[in-house]
Design an enzyme around this catalytic site. Structure first.
Site, PDB file in Angstrom:
ATOM      1  N   SER A  99       0.798  -1.223   0.000  1.00 51.08           N
ATOM      2  CA  SER A  99       0.000   0.000   0.000  1.00 51.08           C
ATOM      3  C   SER A  99       0.834   1.280   0.000  1.00 51.08           C
ATOM      4  O   SER A  99       0.455   2.244  -0.685  1.00 51.08           O
ATOM      5  CB  SER A  99      -0.984  -0.011   1.172  1.00 51.08           C
ATOM      6  OG  SER A  99      -0.342  -0.313   2.383  1.00 51.08           O
ATOM      7  N   ASP A 168      -4.455  -0.964   8.360  1.00 51.56           N
ATOM      8  CA  ASP A 168      -4.457  -2.326   7.829  1.00 51.56           C
ATOM      9  C   ASP A 168      -3.676  -3.230   8.787  1.00 51.56           C
ATOM     10  O   ASP A 168      -2.576  -3.689   8.477  1.00 51.56           O
ATOM     11  CB  ASP A 168      -3.829  -2.315   6.427  1.00 51.56           C
ATOM     12  CG  ASP A 168      -3.730  -3.699   5.822  1.00 51.56           C
ATOM     13  OD1 ASP A 168      -4.487  -4.582   6.243  1.00 51.56           O
ATOM     14  OD2 ASP A 168      -2.877  -3.895   4.937  1.00 51.56           O
TER      15      ASP A 168
END
Length: 285
Positions: A99, A168
């Protein structure tokens, strides 16, 4: 903490998470004012799918591997595949972008990114990936604690009115992780109420998520959207049947963008009984 994302990089959970992340970034970049992004559990930034860890689980085969082999996709999924291809052109054919790499790829020269990673080895790798990129600051620290220091975002005299926070976490203890994440979201919304917040979560047993949804609906966000991708039937507590994203203060039309993507993703990545869900916990007035 024993979790290493290298075992799971490129799996079906990464696919939905990263399709949605790029959609949010593109919505933010539609306006010229600068953006600040925080990745609280950033990992190492780049992953080798031909490495021992990835090959041991072969999870990427059922995620990005299956998606690349499928028929051409709708625009949000094509956007994601193009980003993966750009990463592979830059770093090698068996590379998968984490990410923070996708954030750096999608955002602009005048935007800024804070990537937080607690594990020393992963943080070192992340710093290597972004060496020389002045847009990205790597913080070798706990991401939840970093939110208190980094929000509201400012660099010198510069203040950022717009941006996003991606949370996350590893969910080594799922219910406890929900407690940490929801507390961090509540505190962060109080400090930076206009930010967009994305929380990824795994799905094993549906009923275990209901208290999480009830608590998430009380967060002081203007709107709360839930997007889920189930690649297995929703009936086994012994595996991750799918995953979802809670998006607080989603940008305009994100629901339509994700609705376009979720059905093709379920068809490409799922077995019999695969499904998807897109619901508002709280809609904007």
């Amino acid at each position: 903490m024993n979790y290493r994302h290298a075992f799971h990089a490129g799996n079906h959970a990464d696919v939905i998470k990263h399709v949605a992340l790029l959609a949010v970034c593109d919505a933010l970049c539609a306006k010229p004012t600068p953006v600040f992004a925080i990745d609280t559990h950033a990992g190492r930034g780049l992953y080798r799918l031909d490495a021992e860890a990835a090959r041991r689980t072969a999870e990427a085969d059922g995620g990005i591997g299956r998606l690349i082999a499928s028929a051409r996709q709708v625009a949000p999924v094509e956007r994601y595949l193009q980003a993966v291809q750009a990463c592979r052109m830059a770093h090698g054919a068996d590379t998968y972008p984490g990410s923070p790499w996708l954030l750096a790829h999608a955002l602009r020269e005048h935007d800024r990114i804070a990537a937080c990673e607690l594990q020393a080895e992963e943080a070192h790798a992340l710093k290597t990936v972004f060496a020389g990129d002045r847009r990205v600051a790597v913080h070798a620290r706990d991401g939840y604690a970093a939110l208190k220091a980094l929000l509201p975002p400012r660099i010198g005299e510069m203040r950022f009115a717009r941006g996003l926070v991606l949370i996350d976490p590893p969910y080594e203890a799922q219910l406890e992780e929900f407690d940490h994440a929801l507390a961090a979201l509540r505190q962060s919304l109080e400090r930076w109420p206009q930010g967009i917040y994305m929380l990824w979560y795994p799905i094993k047993r549906r009923r275990a998520l209901q208290p999480f949804f009830r608590r998430a609906a009380t967060l002081p966000a203007k709107a709360s959207l839930v997007a889920e991708l189930m690649v297995h039937p929703d009936d086994s507590p012994l595996r991750m049947n799918g995953s979802g994203l809670l998006v607080l203060n989603p940008p305009w039309h994100l629901d339509a963008t994700l609705r376009t993507a979720l059905k093709p993703l379920a068809e490409a990545l799922g077995e019999a009984g695969a499904s998807w869900r897109l619901d508002w916990l709280k809609s904007a007035a």
